[in-house]
Design a protein around this motif. Structure first.
Motif: not given
Length: 337
Positions: A185-187, A101, A141-145
Motif C-alpha cells: 500500500l505504501n509502495g 493510475s 506505484h501507489p504513491l508515485d505514478a
C-alpha cells in the motif's frame, strides 16, 4: 399508428373492406408476420446489445418495465456506454495485464515483450518499455505514478522510472518465472508471484530490491500440493500487512504478514491469468472464473455469489474457509456491479 399503416383506419373504408383486412391481419399474425414484426425489429435496432442475447440471458432486475410484446429497455446509467471511449492499438501480441493510475495514465503488458504507456486523453502510445521476454504483469506505484513494476517470464522483476525511461531496480528469480507483481500500500515493498506457486517479498529502497521472505502458496496435501502458478496479487485496502493471492488451483488466499489467514474457493481457475480484486472498504472479494461466471465473497463472514450469462445464481458449493478448515456461513446472492 402502425396498425393504421398496415390495415388503414376504420373511418375511411367501407365495413366490408374493413372485415377483409381484419381477416388478413389475423392470418398474417398467425404466420409470424404482421404489425408486431416491424415493431420488434425497430426495438432491436435501438438496443444492439440486447439483440445479441437470448431471452434467458437478460437480467430482468436490470431492465425497465416494458409493455407486453415490446423489447426490454436496458438502463445503461451514467457510467456505462454502448461504445468504447477510446480504442488503443500498437501491441503486436496479446495483452496480459493492465494498470491504471489516478491521473488517467494506463500501462499495458504484452506477449510482444513490451510495456506501453497511454493516457485517456491521447489516441497514441506515449512510451514503450522493452523487455527480453513476455511481460506477464505490471502495476503503477501507489504513491508515485512516475514509477511502476513489471514481471516477466525471464525471471526478472523490474522497477521502472517513466521519466528516465530506465530500470531503477531489478531482482532475478532463478529457475522460475514471474507471473504476477504488486506493490504494498505504501509502495515500500514489491511482491512477486511465480510459476511454481511461490510469493516472494522484496524491500524497495535506494534503487535496490532486497529479498525479504518467501511464502509457498499451495495446499499442504492433495493434487495441488506441489504449487500452482500465481496469477494475481492484490494489496488489501486499509490493511498494510494483508495481500490477496490468486492461483491456478482455483483458490484465493488471504495472507497477513507471511501466514495464511483465509482461503476462498468456489470459482474455477485452472489455466487462465485470472486476478481477484477487493472492494475499497475491504469487505467484498470478487474474481472471474474459467466457467464464465463472476464470484463474490464477503471477506469476513460470507459465502459466494455468481453472475454469469443467465443472471445471478447462488453457488451452494462455494465455501470460504479459514486455515483451520472451518466453513463459514453459507453463500449469499448479490448483484456484482
Amino acid at each position: 399508428q402502425q396498425q393504421q399503416q398496415f390495415v388503414g383506419t376504420p373511418t375511411d373504408q367501407p365495413p366490408q373492406q374493413q372485415q377483409q383486412q381484419q381477416d388478413m391481419q389475423q392470418h398474417t399474425e398467425q404466420q409470424g408476420t404482421g404489425p408486431q414484426q416491424p415493431q420488434q425489429q425497430e426495438g432491436a435496432a435501438n438496443f444492439p446489445s440486447v439483440q445479441k442475447q437470448q431471452p434467458e440471458d437478460i437480467d430482468v432486475d436490470a431492465q425497465q418495465p416494458a409493455a407486453q410484446g415490446e423489447p426490454p429497455v436496458v438502463e445503461f446509467g451514467p457510467y456505462l456506454s454502448r461504445q468504447p471511449v477510446r480504442v488503443y492499438t500498437g501491441h503486436t501480441e496479446d495483452i496480459l495485464d493492465v494498470s491504471w493510475s489516478a491521473g488517467g495514465f494506463i500501462l499495458t503488458a504484452s506477449v510482444d515483450k513490451s510495456v506501453r504507456l497511454w493516457h485517456v486523453s491521447q489516441p497514441e502510445c506515449l512510451r514503450e518499455f522493452w523487455h527480453t521476454d513476455f511481460v506477464t504483469s505490471v502495476q503503477f506505484h501507489p504513491l508515485d505514478a512516475q514509477r511502476f513494476v513489471s514481471g516477466s517470464i525471464d525471471g526478472k522483476i523490474r522497477v521502472w522510472s517513466i521519466t528516465e525511461n530506465a530500470v531503477l531496480a531489478t531482482a532475478q528469480l532463478h529457475q522460475d518465472m514471474v507471473t504476477a507483481v504488486a506493490f504494498s500500500l505504501n509502495g515500500g515493498r514489491v511482491l512477486a508471484g511465480t510459476m511454481r506457486g511461490r510469493c516472494r517479498f522484496y524491500e524497495l529502497a535506494d534503487r535496490k530490491l532486497e529479498y525479504v521472505a518467501q511464502v509457498d502458496v499451495r495446499n499442504q496435501r492433495g493434487a495441488h500440493a506441489s504449487g500452482k502458478k500465481v496469477t494475481g496479487i492484490c494489496a488489501v485496502p486499509g490493511q498494510p500487512q494483508q495481500f490477496l493471492i490468486t492461483t491456478n488451483d482455483s483458490r484465493l488466499r488471504l495472507l497477513e504478514g507471511y501466514g495464511q489467514i483465509l482461503k476462498f474457493k468456489g470459482h474455477r481457475n485452472i489455466s487462465t491469468q485470472v486476478r481477484a480484486g477487493i472492494s475499497a472498504d475491504g469487505n467484498e472479494v470478487v474474481c472471474g472464473s474459467d466457467d464464465g461466471w463472476v464470484y463474490v465473497w464477503q471477506s469476513g463472514a460470507g459465502g459466494a455469489a455468481t453472475a454469469g450469462p443467465s443472471g445471478y445464481q447462488q453457488n451452494r458449493g462455494a465455501q470460504q474457509q479459514q486455515q483451520t478448515g472451518g466453513t463459514l456461513p453459507p453463500p449469499y446472492s448479490t448483484p456484482c456491479f
